[in-house]
Every structure is written in structure tokens, then in C-alpha cells.
Design an enzyme around this catalytic site. Structure first.
Site, PDB file in Angstrom:
ATOM      1  N   HIS A 122       0.876  -1.178   0.000  1.00  0.00           N
ATOM      2  CA  HIS A 122       0.000   0.000   0.000  1.00  0.00           C
ATOM      3  C   HIS A 122       0.917   1.232   0.000  1.00  0.00           C
ATOM      4  O   HIS A 122       2.009   1.187   0.566  1.00  0.00           O
ATOM      5  CB  HIS A 122      -0.838  -0.050   1.270  1.00  0.00           C
ATOM      6  CG  HIS A 122      -1.909   0.981   1.403  1.00  0.00           C
ATOM      7  ND1 HIS A 122      -1.644   2.293   1.704  1.00  0.00           N
ATOM      8  CD2 HIS A 122      -3.256   0.883   1.298  1.00  0.00           C
ATOM      9  CE1 HIS A 122      -2.793   2.966   1.785  1.00  0.00           C
ATOM     10  NE2 HIS A 122      -3.785   2.126   1.541  1.00  0.00           N
ATOM     11  N   ASP A 199       3.111  -4.281   8.063  1.00  0.00           N
ATOM     12  CA  ASP A 199       1.897  -3.493   7.883  1.00  0.00           C
ATOM     13  C   ASP A 199       0.724  -4.457   8.038  1.00  0.00           C
ATOM     14  O   ASP A 199       0.436  -5.256   7.148  1.00  0.00           O
ATOM     15  CB  ASP A 199       1.920  -2.852   6.490  1.00  0.00           C
ATOM     16  CG  ASP A 199       0.592  -2.192   6.128  1.00  0.00           C
ATOM     17  OD1 ASP A 199      -0.375  -2.298   6.896  1.00  0.00           O
ATOM     18  OD2 ASP A 199       0.530  -1.581   5.045  1.00  0.00           O
ATOM     19  N   GLN A 202      -4.482  -5.050   6.923  1.00  0.00           N
ATOM     20  CA  GLN A 202      -5.468  -5.978   6.358  1.00  0.00           C
ATOM     21  C   GLN A 202      -5.489  -7.335   7.050  1.00  0.00           C
ATOM     22  O   GLN A 202      -6.330  -8.171   6.737  1.00  0.00           O
ATOM     23  CB  GLN A 202      -5.220  -6.186   4.859  1.00  0.00           C
ATOM     24  CG  GLN A 202      -5.513  -4.975   4.008  1.00  0.00           C
ATOM     25  CD  GLN A 202      -6.914  -4.422   4.206  1.00  0.00           C
ATOM     26  OE1 GLN A 202      -7.829  -5.124   4.646  1.00  0.00           O
ATOM     27  NE2 GLN A 202      -7.101  -3.156   3.915  1.00  0.00           N
ATOM     28  N   LYS A 225     -10.676  -0.301  10.224  1.00  0.00           N
ATOM     29  CA  LYS A 225     -10.841  -1.510   9.409  1.00  0.00           C
ATOM     30  C   LYS A 225     -11.220  -2.709  10.274  1.00  0.00           C
ATOM     31  O   LYS A 225     -11.378  -3.818   9.783  1.00  0.00           O
ATOM     32  CB  LYS A 225      -9.544  -1.798   8.649  1.00  0.00           C
ATOM     33  CG  LYS A 225      -9.278  -0.763   7.568  1.00  0.00           C
ATOM     34  CD  LYS A 225      -7.959  -0.938   6.856  1.00  0.00           C
ATOM     35  CE  LYS A 225      -7.854   0.096   5.733  1.00  0.00           C
ATOM     36  NZ  LYS A 225      -6.528   0.109   5.105  1.00  0.00           N
ATOM     37  N   CYS A 364      -4.612   2.408  -3.790  1.00  0.00           N
ATOM     38  CA  CYS A 364      -3.374   2.887  -3.148  1.00  0.00           C
ATOM     39  C   CYS A 364      -2.233   1.896  -3.341  1.00  0.00           C
ATOM     40  O   CYS A 364      -1.425   1.680  -2.428  1.00  0.00           O
ATOM     41  CB  CYS A 364      -3.567   3.153  -1.649  1.00  0.00           C
ATOM     42  SG  CYS A 364      -4.749   4.440  -1.319  1.00  0.00           S
TER      43      CYS A 364
HETATM   44  C1  LIG Z   1      -5.675   0.774   4.581  1.00  0.00           C
HETATM   45  C2  LIG Z   1      -4.281   0.338   4.526  1.00  0.00           C
HETATM   46  C3  LIG Z   1      -3.251   1.165   4.965  1.00  0.00           C
HETATM   47  C4  LIG Z   1      -3.476   2.575   5.426  1.00  0.00           C
HETATM   48  O1  LIG Z   1      -4.327   2.617   6.526  1.00  0.00           O
HETATM   49  P1  LIG Z   1      -4.911   4.019   7.026  1.00  0.00           P
HETATM   50  O2  LIG Z   1      -5.962   3.607   7.986  1.00  0.00           O
HETATM   51  O3  LIG Z   1      -5.472   4.699   5.808  1.00  0.00           O
HETATM   52  O4  LIG Z   1      -3.807   4.778   7.634  1.00  0.00           O
HETATM   53  C5  LIG Z   1      -1.963   0.669   4.929  1.00  0.00           C
HETATM   54  N1  LIG Z   1      -1.710  -0.563   4.493  1.00  0.00           N
HETATM   55  C6  LIG Z   1      -2.679  -1.394   4.063  1.00  0.00           C
HETATM   56  C7  LIG Z   1      -2.321  -2.767   3.613  1.00  0.00           C
HETATM   57  C8  LIG Z   1      -3.990  -0.962   4.066  1.00  0.00           C
HETATM   58  O5  LIG Z   1      -4.939  -1.774   3.611  1.00  0.00           O
END
Ligand SMILES: *Cc1c(COP(=O)(O)O)cnc(C)c1O
Length: 405
Positions: A122, A199, A202, A225, A364
Site C-alpha cells: 500500500h 503493515d 489488512q 478496518k 493505493c
Molecule cells: C488501509 C491500509 C493502509 C493505510 O491505513 P490508514 O488507515 O489509511 O492509515 C496501509 N496498508 C494497508 C495494507 C492498508 O490496507
């Protein structure tokens, strides 16, 4: 088995209609999940009963507000099995958490150092590193993927050198649904003496996270999320690293003692990294989202979502000209697809008129789109409140739109 209709009752938004009275079919959960009433109630309760700034006052309200934030910190630590609640830093989201690490931890990286990323990241796990690379004269190395969407682990292994300063990769791809072997990836990084950031934006909505089991140095995710409020994120960091790192932002809350013209000292963990007034109402309410996930059962949530994923994938594949991006074993409930040469934007707009909310575009993840050789995809993603009937509506709508072209 979960009683999905009972779960749906907890999400008032799912009763609304769109596009001239069509029932909403919300399949954009990867972008943000909906929020159960219990979380909204916690937010309202915060504003109506305990709104006072945290860590500042001795008065009752301030203490109650502080207790709520610190309660969430402990809930989060337990939720991801951090060794200590002091390793949990509240941010605005995954994006800010990664920026914090890149700016603060990254400040030690010297010219010529190499950062390993993957092509499926992302933008939130790309651009902060690029900004750092620009500042410090670093080089970014990129791990490729297979056509099915699996990371090229041989390439990952080979990219490490004695110049590697860090590796950063997603736990689960927000486009492909691929679940990366993060434990193994962290171990490889550590075998080279390189710290690793995961990260987890997800992964955290769909699976039990154990940061000690993964062994990562940093893990980032977002409340919104995970059925929680917006504006709240978490950075988990290993204590030894967090203690060595300089502050990210300066201001109130994060100081020990402020002196002029110099000589300011900083607060202990985790407050050193929490400058200014946080979204304390949102943070407090995030605990209610974790309650929702644990009471529903993370394994039960995952089982239901995977059933929908399998069903939807099989039905979609019956549509002529269907291409699904991300077909790895054990993927998370995200389906990115294209039908023939129908532009994802056209598909998304027409699906919206039929009441179906999906994401369209590059999600993104422009480098990933480039790797796949496509401008974007249509993405449908599932949460615990989605139903088979909704999948049927979705399939009917995609079929109908496909036949229009
Ligand atoms: C949504 C997402 C982000 C960013 O998250 P924010 O809540 O917009 O800061 C980063 N990495 C992944 C894999 C995402 O799906």
C-alpha cells in the site's frame, strides 16, 4: 455457526438503501468496515459523560477519560500479544504509524543503506520510506510477486546485503488478499541483523495477531478496518527499539520536563511518541470494537468470511471474461477482478446504481497495478456481516453490468 442476521442488527447502516431504494450491499470492507452500535454507543458515551482531556487533570472526568484510554492500550496489547502495554502507541492510523517508524527509527540509517519493500505494498508502506530515502540517501529494493500474487521469497532472501537497514512488508495485501509468510520473512531479516516492520492493516480484521510469535520489530494497524472508530491506529514496537528511538512529533504529553532555550527531556514509553491530545474518545471506543471481535469470535469471523470468499470466487468465475487478481492459497476475503476490457470505474459506477458498494481503481497500490499491467481493478471484500444472499446480489449485478458492454 454465527447468526449473521443477529450480527447485522448491530449495524444500523446495513439497513439503509442507496440508488433509489435498493438495499445497500456493502462490499468495500477492505477500505473501511462498518461500526456496530456498541462502538457508536461508546463514542456517544465518551462525549456525553467523560469528555475531558487525558493525562492532564486530577479531576474525576479527566481520570475517567485517562483510564479508558489506558484500558484500550491494555486491551490492544493483549489482543496482539505484545509483551507490554508500553509497547502500544496510539496513532491516527496505519499510515501515521509507518511514518513514525520511518521518520524516527529511520533517522539512524546512513547514506547508501538499503530498504527492502515489496511490489504489493500500500502507498502507506512505500511513500514514508521514499521520503526517508530522499532525506538520508538510501536505496529502495523491491521484492516481486508471482502472477498468482505470491511474494518471490527467493528474491526476498537474495535482496539482503550488508547494506540492508530495514525490511517493511504487508501481512496481507489489500488488493490480492495474499497472506505473506511474515514470521519467516522476519526471521530472514533478523538473520541479517535487520529489523522488520509489518503493515498489519489488512490482517488485523481477519485473523488473530501475535506479534511475539511473528517476532516483528514493528506492527501497524488501523481501528477503522476492525469495526472501530476512524482516526485511531496502533503502532506496536519492541521496547528496546522504541526506547532508543527519538520522538516523532514534539508537543504536550510527550515530555518529561521542558526547558528553554534547551534541555527538554521526554516522557517514558509509550507517551514519548504521543504528542498532543489524542483522539481519546475514539481510542476509548476502540476497546468496544475489540470486544465485538472477541465476543463474535475471530475464528468464527474468519470462517464465515472465507466461506463467502470461496462462494463468491466460484460464482464470479462463471462469468465470461472474468479475471481475478490474487489467487494464492489461503488468501483473505478480498477479490480484485476485471471483466474483459470493461473499465473498473464503469463497472463500479454501474454496480453502485444496483446498490453494490465496491472499490474501484488502484487501491493505493499503483506499483502493484503496474506489475500486473492493469490500470486498476474492481474490488469486493467481505466482513462478518455480509451474507450469501448479498453475494448472490453482487454476482447478479456483475453479470448484468458485464452483459451491458
Ligand atoms: C488501509 C491500509 C493502509 C493505510 O491505513 P490508514 O488507515 O489509511 O492509515 C496501509 N496498508 C494497508 C495494507 C492498508 O490496507
Amino acid at each position: 455457526m454465527l447468526d449473521i442476521s443477529k450480527i447485522r442488527e448491530q449495524f444500523p447502516i446495513l439497513k439503509r438503501t442507496v440508488a433509489d431504494g435498493r438495499p445497500l450491499v456493502y462490499l468495500d470492507n477492505t477500505a473501511t468496515s462498518q461500526t456496530p452500535h456498541s462502538v457508536v454507543e461508546a463514542i456517544v458515551d465518551g462525549y456525553e459523560h467523560t469528555k475531558a482531556n487525558v493525562h492532564r487533570g486530577v479531576h474525576t472526568l479527566s481520570q475517567e477519560a485517562t483510564d479508558k484510554v489506558e484500558h484500550t492500550r491494555r486491551r490492544v496489547a493483549a489482543y496482539i500479544n505484545a509483551a507490554s502495554h508500553e509497547e502500544i502507541i496510539f496513532t491516527r492510523g496505519t499510515t501515521e504509524a509507518i511514518n513514525l517508524v520511518a521518520a524516527s527509527f529511520g533517522s539512524r540509517f546512513l547514506r547508501g543503506g538499503e530498504i527492502i519493500l515489496t511490489v504489493m505494498e500500500h502507498h502507506a508502506n512505500i511513500v514514508p520510506w521514499q521520503l526517508l530515502a530522499e532525506r538520508n540517501g538510501l536505496v529502495i529494493k523491491v521484492v516481486n510477486i508471482s502472477d498468482a500474487g505470491a511474494l518471490d521469497m527467493e528474491m526476498y532472501r537474495d535482496l539482503f546485503s550488508d547494506r540492508t537497514v530495514t525490511a517493511a512488508f504487508c501481512h496481507v495485501s489489500n488488493v490480492l488478499g495474499t497472506v505473506n509468510p511474515v514470521k519467516e520473512m522476519v526471521a530472514i531479516a533478523h538473520s541479517h541483523g535487520v529489523p522488520a516492520l509489518v503493515d498489519g492493516a489488512q490482517a488485523s480484521p481477519h485473523m488473530r495477531i501475535d506479534v511475539q510469535e511473528i517476532g516483528c520489530d514493528f506492527y501497524a494497524f488501523s481501528s477503522h478496518k476492525m469495526y472501530g472508530p476512524t482516526g485511531v491506529g496502533v503502532l506496536y514496537g519492541r521496547r528496546e527499539l522504541l526506547e532508543e528511538m527519538p520522538p516523532y512529533q514534539g508537543g504536550g504529553e510527550m515530555i518529561g520536563h521542558v526547558r528553554l532555550p534547551e534541555g527538554t527531556t521526554f516522557a517514558a514509553l509509550p507517551f514519548k511518541f504521543e504528542a498532543g491530545t489524542p483522539d481519546y474518545v475514539g481510542i476509548a471506543a476502540f476497546a468496544a470494537a475489540l470486544d465485538f471481535m472477541e465476543q463474535t469470535g475471530i475464528e468464527a469471523i474468519a470462517a464465515h468470511e472465507h466461506e463467502l470468499l470461496e462462494y463468491a470466487t466460484a460464482r464470479l468465475m462463471e462469468i465470461k471474461g472474468m479475471r481475478i487478481f490474487g489467487t494464492t492459497e489461503g488468501k483473505e476475503p478480498v477479490i480484485s477482478f476485471l471483466v474483459r476490457d470493461i473499465h473498473p470505474y464503469d463497472m463500479g459506477m454501474l454496480l453502485d446504481r444496483l446498490g453494490i458498494a465496491v472499490r474501484t481503481g488502484h487501491h493505493c497500490a499503483q506499483p502493484l497495478m503496474e506489475r500486473l499491467g492493469i490500470p486498476g481493478t474492481v474490488r469486493a471484500s467481505f466482513a462478518v456481516y455480509n451474507t450469501r444472499e448479498e453475494v448472490d446480489e453482487f454476482i447478479k449485478a456483475v453479470t448484468r453490468v458485464s452483459n451491458m458492454f
